[in-house]
Design an enzyme around this catalytic site. Structure first.
Site, PDB file in Angstrom:
ATOM      1  N   TRP A 102      41.464  27.025  42.173  1.00 15.08           N
ATOM      2  CA  TRP A 102      40.053  27.125  41.776  1.00 15.08           C
ATOM      3  C   TRP A 102      39.465  25.763  41.464  1.00 15.08           C
ATOM      4  O   TRP A 102      38.303  25.486  41.787  1.00 15.08           O
ATOM      5  CB  TRP A 102      39.874  28.108  40.616  1.00 15.08           C
ATOM      6  CG  TRP A 102      40.057  29.517  41.080  1.00 15.08           C
ATOM      7  CD1 TRP A 102      41.059  30.376  40.721  1.00 15.08           C
ATOM      8  CD2 TRP A 102      39.258  30.230  42.043  1.00 15.08           C
ATOM      9  NE1 TRP A 102      40.911  31.576  41.392  1.00 15.08           N
ATOM     10  CE2 TRP A 102      39.829  31.512  42.196  1.00 15.08           C
ATOM     11  CE3 TRP A 102      38.122  29.904  42.784  1.00 15.08           C
ATOM     12  CZ2 TRP A 102      39.293  32.472  43.068  1.00 15.08           C
ATOM     13  CZ3 TRP A 102      37.588  30.866  43.658  1.00 15.08           C
ATOM     14  CH2 TRP A 102      38.176  32.126  43.783  1.00 15.08           C
ATOM     15  N   ASP A 172      35.334  26.029  33.783  1.00  8.82           N
ATOM     16  CA  ASP A 172      35.313  27.310  34.491  1.00  8.82           C
ATOM     17  C   ASP A 172      36.241  28.266  33.745  1.00  8.82           C
ATOM     18  O   ASP A 172      37.450  28.238  33.921  1.00  8.82           O
ATOM     19  CB  ASP A 172      35.790  27.104  35.937  1.00  8.82           C
ATOM     20  CG  ASP A 172      35.904  28.422  36.700  1.00  8.82           C
ATOM     21  OD1 ASP A 172      35.632  29.495  36.110  1.00  8.82           O
ATOM     22  OD2 ASP A 172      36.269  28.375  37.897  1.00  8.82           O
ATOM     23  N   LYS A 196      36.443  39.379  35.752  1.00  6.12           N
ATOM     24  CA  LYS A 196      37.819  39.199  35.282  1.00  6.12           C
ATOM     25  C   LYS A 196      37.989  39.797  33.891  1.00  6.12           C
ATOM     26  O   LYS A 196      38.849  40.622  33.670  1.00  6.12           O
ATOM     27  CB  LYS A 196      38.186  37.713  35.247  1.00  6.12           C
ATOM     28  CG  LYS A 196      37.879  36.953  36.534  1.00  6.12           C
ATOM     29  CD  LYS A 196      38.959  37.097  37.583  1.00  6.12           C
ATOM     30  CE  LYS A 196      38.524  36.658  38.977  1.00  6.12           C
ATOM     31  NZ  LYS A 196      38.191  35.263  39.124  1.00  6.12           N
TER      32      LYS A 196
HETATM   33  C1  PLP Z   1      37.773  34.426  40.303  1.00  2.16           C
HETATM   34  C2  PLP Z   1      37.527  33.019  39.967  1.00  2.16           C
HETATM   35  C3  PLP Z   1      36.482  32.291  40.562  1.00  2.16           C
HETATM   36  C4  PLP Z   1      35.590  32.876  41.625  1.00  2.16           C
HETATM   37  O1  PLP Z   1      34.770  33.814  41.088  1.00  2.16           O
HETATM   38  P1  PLP Z   1      33.640  34.537  41.962  1.00  2.16           P
HETATM   39  O2  PLP Z   1      32.884  35.254  40.898  1.00  2.16           O
HETATM   40  O3  PLP Z   1      34.352  35.434  42.925  1.00  2.16           O
HETATM   41  O4  PLP Z   1      32.849  33.501  42.651  1.00  2.16           O
HETATM   42  C5  PLP Z   1      36.300  30.981  40.181  1.00  2.16           C
HETATM   43  N1  PLP Z   1      37.096  30.412  39.253  1.00  2.16           N
HETATM   44  C6  PLP Z   1      38.095  31.080  38.664  1.00  2.16           C
HETATM   45  C7  PLP Z   1      38.944  30.388  37.646  1.00  2.16           C
HETATM   46  C8  PLP Z   1      38.340  32.397  39.003  1.00  2.16           C
HETATM   47  O5  PLP Z   1      39.345  33.069  38.404  1.00  2.16           O
END
Ligand code: PLP
Length: 361
Positions: A102, A172, A196
């Site tokens: 990521w 993030d 998540k």
């Molecule tokens: C799942 C995830 C993303 C991507 O998320 P989307 O909402 O599908 O764009 C980005 N960063 C992390 C750490 C993630 O777990």
């Protein structure tokens, strides 16, 4: 039909109490005679729900008044671009820490808008560790420092907030937000896709310092311009009303369960049990250096990859679902978000022990 234990990385398990409430509300939300999905986002009913959700999130994370909380769309992935577009200001360069898949996606996206200095990377450990984050080579040329506290695919966690040497720090938090208390004041911006640990897909939370908003690149679309969205209470256009409402119910659930300190206690208990079971066995293996292991996403490999399909099939028979590893790394992954009860982890461990006994090489 009974519920299964859902170990998916995202979209992921949600609290049963929330799902039951959504079910009850579906035909007639608060005597409105309609469902949340049918309501105007400008109507009093939805506006009250939206503000309630924001207030609840502000309480949970103790977000200071000097920060906007935005409810946006496009996932964490759109933020990979929105962040440089909003935060570069006069700069042409940003600093990134690379701890896995990521981080790398965020870096690739940012490179369309600025030059990127990767100030630390764990590639030489195949993304199974955290690089040295002391004395990062950061200067005032960098608009901000970006990192990924929890790598959802690699299962790698940075527990200590890195020192950004006074430049804005961006995180993030997609796969660890609301799993523990966070000192928001250490950050310029945090963001997370909802699917998540917050609610359904379609909503992205951005918490950003107010003083950093307002001079985005001129090409920035208004819907991802933080100042524009803040001015319009995240309703510059139609927001993801259903996801917003349901996330609000999850925030309420967390408050009722005892808040983020309680979530953290549970997360530590769940992860400890599973890592111990993996480490005690010679059949399962987790490749991450122990002190950097994620509390939310636990990847593990079987002694023989040829047994992966049997593992998945037999787990499913026991009501354990979503254990396939990410397609880029293979093996297994158990995601242990807030809504996963300890009984789910106990059931998984018992199954893993039985499976190892039955298939021992
Ligand atoms: C799942 C995830 C993303 C991507 O998320 P989307 O909402 O599908 O764009 C980005 N960063 C992390 C750490 C993630 O777990």
């Amino acid at each position: 039909m009974s519920r299964i234990y859902n170990f998916n990385a995202g979209p992921a398990i949600l609290p049963e109490l929330v799902l039951e409430k959504v079910g009850r509300d579906m035909l007639n939300l608060e005597e409105s005679g309609m469902s949340i999905a049918e309501m105007s986002h400008r109507g009093n009913a939805f506006v009250a729900i939206a503000h309630g959700a924001e207030d609840s999130l502000r309480r949970l994370l103790s977000v200071p008044d000097t920060y906007h909380i935005l409810f946006l769309q496009g996932g964490a992935t759109l933020q990979f671009s929105a962040i440089p577009m909003n935060l570069l200001h006069k700069h042409t360069c940003a600093a990134y820490i690379d701890t896995g898949a990521w981080s790398q996606k965020a870096i690739t996206a940012a490179k369309k808008y600025c030059s990127v200095d990767v100030v630390a990377t764990n590639v030489e450990t195949k993304s199974s560790s955290v690089p040295d984050l002391t004395n990062l080579n950061i200067t005032n040329e960098h608009a901000y420092l970006h990192y990924t506290p929890n790598e959802t695919i690699g299962g790698v966690r940075i527990f200590d907030i890195p020192d950004s040497h006074g430049i804005p720090l961006v995180a993030d938090m997609s796969s660890m937000i609301l799993s523990e208390p966070v000192d928001i004041s250490r950050f310029a911006l945090i963001y997370a896709g909802a699917q998540k640990n917050i609610g359904p897909a379609g909503l992205t939370i951005v918490i950003v310092r107010k003083d950093l908003c307002g001079s985005s690149l001129s090409i920035t679309p208004d819907v991802i311009d933080y100042a524009q969205q803040a001015k319009n209470d995240s309703m510059l256009n139609t927001p993801p009303t259903f996801a917003w409402y349901m996330s609000g119910l999850v925030f309420e659930w967390i408050e009722q369960e005892g808040g983020l300190a309680k979530m953290q206690k549970r997360a530590i208990a769940r992860a400890k049990m599973l890592y111990e079971a993996i480490d005690m066995s010679d059949f399962y293996r987790n490749p991450v250096v122990p002190k950097y292991r994620s509390l939310m996403n636990v990847p593990f490999l079987l002694a023989d990859d040829l047994l992966n399909d049997a593992f998945i099939a037999e787990a499913k028979e026991k009501g354990l679902v979503g254990l396939e590893g990410h397609r880029s790394v293979g093996g297994m992954r158990a995601s242990l978000y807030n809504a996963m009860p300890i009984s789910g982890v106990e059931t998984l461990i018992t199954f893993m022990q039985d499976f190892a006994r039955n298939h021992h090489l």
